[in-house]
Design an enzyme around this catalytic site. Structure first.
Site, mmCIF file in Angstrom:
data_model
loop_
_atom_site.group_PDB
_atom_site.id
_atom_site.type_symbol
_atom_site.label_atom_id
_atom_site.label_comp_id
_atom_site.label_asym_id
_atom_site.label_seq_id
_atom_site.Cartn_x
_atom_site.Cartn_y
_atom_site.Cartn_z
ATOM 1 N N HIS A 212 -5.512 7.574 -10.797
ATOM 2 C CA HIS A 212 -4.867 6.352 -11.248
ATOM 3 C C HIS A 212 -3.958 6.572 -12.445
ATOM 4 C CE1 HIS A 212 -7.630 4.765 -8.349
ATOM 5 N NE2 HIS A 212 -6.680 3.881 -8.166
ATOM 6 N N GLU A 455 -9.407 2.030 3.888
ATOM 7 C CA GLU A 455 -9.443 3.131 2.920
ATOM 8 C C GLU A 455 -10.560 4.123 3.207
ATOM 9 O OE1 GLU A 455 -8.056 1.900 -1.136
ATOM 10 O OE2 GLU A 455 -9.553 0.351 -0.774
ATOM 11 N N ASP A 479 -7.115 6.640 -0.907
ATOM 12 C CA ASP A 479 -8.554 6.735 -0.687
ATOM 13 C C ASP A 479 -8.877 7.221 0.714
ATOM 14 O OD1 ASP A 479 -9.896 6.117 -3.072
ATOM 15 O OD2 ASP A 479 -9.205 4.054 -2.907
ATOM 16 N N CYS A 526 0.008 1.094 1.621
ATOM 17 C CA CYS A 526 0.285 0.851 0.204
ATOM 18 C C CYS A 526 -0.178 2.008 -0.663
ATOM 19 C CB CYS A 526 -0.364 -0.453 -0.256
ATOM 20 S SG CYS A 526 -2.157 -0.430 -0.131
HETATM 21 C C1 PEP Z 1 -5.175 3.559 -1.958
HETATM 22 O O1 PEP Z 1 -6.355 3.928 -2.014
HETATM 23 O O2 PEP Z 1 -4.314 4.123 -1.254
HETATM 24 C C2 PEP Z 1 -4.726 2.393 -2.731
HETATM 25 C C3 PEP Z 1 -3.519 1.897 -2.583
HETATM 26 O O3 PEP Z 1 -5.599 1.887 -3.654
HETATM 27 P P1 PEP Z 1 -5.851 2.586 -5.072
HETATM 28 O O4 PEP Z 1 -4.869 3.708 -5.208
HETATM 29 O O5 PEP Z 1 -5.671 1.552 -6.117
HETATM 30 O O6 PEP Z 1 -7.266 3.059 -4.938
HETATM 31 MG MG MG Z 2 -7.783 2.620 -2.963
#
Ligand code: PEP
Ligand code: MG
Length: 589
Positions: A212, A455, A479, A526
């Protein structure tokens, strides 16, 4: 002397600037810039902390003197003397004042910065006894920090530019000296704090490509390298540093020739951005007429207007957990959340906003301190929807706030990390419950489209079940890859195994997209794959028509879309899907 460090490229471009080190003290300290008018106040705060420790040590000295030699060994009294001496040492006090006065660091940051500088000098000492005094110095500084903790100032946005030195003026007297941040680790909350800051780039010792920290760095659209191992130990305060965010290279103390070369690369990048900016108003349509939806991923409501201006067709992922972070356990109440979601909805001026319910846990702890309280395997633990379902009152508060915000524009409600039918049913009944609570109160709320994130492989393999309940799906490839390949996305030591093109990942992606399309349901990606131009053609070929990414990536992806023929790509994508080595096929185009 010039040397280079290698890490993972996470946010594109070249940054050249002076290093600002975020010290990794054992005591948790805040790092922020102060306004110039607060210099005297910060120095006072520091003095008060130091004096409190001096008083404490004097008191201890007195009580030691009153004890017999058996109760208080001679070494104890000698240690107290050393600590008192260190506390009054010029190198510590004048150094700390320098960081506050000239750099506008807050007092704690200044103190830990100076600690690192003196600690290095101790490390270089020949005399073993003197070398060992480093531990005393660390203890003294920690004591001061603990005293100061109770009187810490509120965090101010770091906006103050650093003053130029003589040498900087010689190098360039027309611009403010850019600063780059070097840290062992940055929590997502730290990153948010630095979001509006002066930093031109980031380097961290740890972290993977889709950690993140990397994601927030990318959203800030500044060059960043993570997983650079010992960077925070090898780079020193004020070193000149080049961050090559395309190659994942950090060059420290570069020669004039290297500086000139990277200066050229930097200007090329700026020209490329200017060229792409012309595509802002061009609709994202492929050569064969397929309209592609390019959406934005945002972290804060304040990001929405930028996403709108950047040409996003809506928000495909609002990571609401960033509203919950760094608040020392005081979570935002319904009203505060409602106002935040409302701002995001209004910021998009009628375009849809997909609000994902809170996704904390794993590498997104609520507070930095919470990270120390590590669970054995946080990625497999209580995170995302599991965290929400474990605290239904907190979850319903968030749901009510989102449903109320839907009065102000189109809202899509997105649930992260579902894997079980029972979780789906619990979630849906809590949404109904939240609606009923609003009705009982007579509070206005709007209709929302309901979506689930795919995910976890278990979810990707049971897409049909998901489609019985949800209006749309959003594939979180970050994920999905982590869980399919058993690679901790935040761990740089396994980052080389994190592979979006692994045949298993592609199979899950392809089948999820195909099933949604067959049932006429919306599907988007996403995760970071959606904003990476090397995957645009493949995703188009797999039938994806909706991509959600950092606003800064939209125009580059749009350029790929404009050059693509989706029909022709479909046949090629099937070959990639069947290949043992999809990366090789992708490279050939
Ligand atoms: C993902 O897991 O691809 C996602 C968009 O969520 P995050 O990156 O916030 O876990
Ligand atoms: Mg995620």
């Amino acid at each position: 002397m010039t040397f280079s460090l290698h890490g993972l490229p996470v946010a594109r471009g070249v940054a050249i600037g002076r290093a600002v080190l975020m010290a990794s003290s054992r005591v948790e300290v805040a790092h922020y810039f102060i306004e110039p008018e607060r210099i005297a106040g910060e120095i006072d705060r520091l003095r008060a902390g130091r004096n409190a420790v001096i008083d404490e040590l004097h008191r201890l000295q007195l009580s030691v003197a009153q004890m017999g030699p058996n109760d208080a060994p001679h070494e104890l009294s000698a240690m107290l003397d050393v600590h008192l001496m260190l506390l009054q040492d010029e190198a510590l006090t004048s150094g700390v004042k320098h960081w506050i006065t000239d750099r506008l660091y807050n007092a704690e940051w200044a103190l830990t910065t100076q600690l690192e500088i003196i600690a290095r000098q101790f490390d270089e000492m020949e005399d073993e006894y003197l070398r060992e005094r480093k531990a005393d110095l660390e203890q003294v500084v920690e004591r001061i920090l603990r005293y100061m903790k109770g009187v810490a100032s509120p965090v101010a946005p770091p906006t103050a530019p650093r003053r130029k030195t003589q040498q900087d003026l010689l190098l360039d007297d027309t611009v403010d000296v850019p600063l780059v941040l070097i840290a062992h680790d940055l929590s997502p909350a730290d990153m948010l704090q630095f979001k509006q800051s002066v930093f031109a780039g980031f380097v961290t010792d740890v972290g993977g490509k889709t950690s993140h920290t990397a994601i927030v760095a990318r959203s800030m659209d500044i060059p960043a390298v993570v997983g650079a191992r010992a960077a925070s130990q090898l780079v020193r305060q004020d070193d000149w540093v080049i961050i090559d965010g395309d190659a994942g290279v950090v060059i420290v103390d570069p020669s004039a020739i290297i500086l000139a070369e990277y200066g050229f690369k930097q200007r090329q990048g700026e020209l490329e951005r200017e060229r792409l900016a012309r595509l802002r108003h061009t609709p994202a349509i492929t050569l064969d007429g397929e309209r592609i939806e390019l959406l934005a991923n945002i972290e804060m409501p304040e990001d929405a207007p930028g996403a709108f201006k950047g040409g996003a067709a809506g928000v495909g992922l609002f990571r609401s957990e960033f509203l919950f972070m760094g608040r020392q356990g005081h979570l935002p109440d319904e009203e505060e959340q409602y106002q935040a979601y409302r701002r995001a909805v209004l910021g998009m001026e009628g375009l849809p906003v997909t609000i994902r319910t809170v996704d904390v846990g794993a590498d997104k702890p609520l507070d930095r301190a919470a990270k120390d309280d590590a669970h054995l395997n946080p990625a497999l633990g209580l995170r995302a929807i599991r965290w929400s379902l474990a605290d239904p009152a907190m979850f319903r508060t968030q749901l009510r706030a989102i449903l109320r915000a839907a009065v102000h524009g189109p809202v899509h409600l997105l649930i992260p990390m579902l894997a079980h039918g029972s979780e789906i049913r619990q979630t849906l009944s809590l949404i109904d419950f939240a609606r009923a609570e609003l009705d009982n109160r007579g509070a206005a709320h709007g209709a929302v489209q309901l979506g689930a994130m795919i995910e976890v492989p278990a979810a990707a393999l049971t897409v049909r079940l998901f489609l019985k309940y949800f209006d749309f799906l959003s594939i979180g490839t970050n994920d999905l890859i982590q869980y399919t390949l058993a690679i901790d996305r935040a761990d740089e030591s396994v980052a080389h195994l994190y592979d979006p093109l692994h045949p298993a990942v592609l199979r899950l992606l392809a089948d999820t997209i195909a099933e949604c399309r067959a049932q006429g349901k919306g599907v988007s990606v996403c995760g970071e794959m959606a904003g990476d131009v090397q995957f645009t053609r493949l995703l188009l070929g797999l039938g994806l028509r909706s991509f959600s990414m950092h606003p800064a990536q939209i125009l580059a992806v749009k350029q790929e879309v404009l050059r693509a023929d989706a029909g022709k790509l479909a046949a090629w994508a099937q070959q990639v899907l069947a290949a043992d080595d999809p990366a090789a096929l992708l490279a050939k185009g």
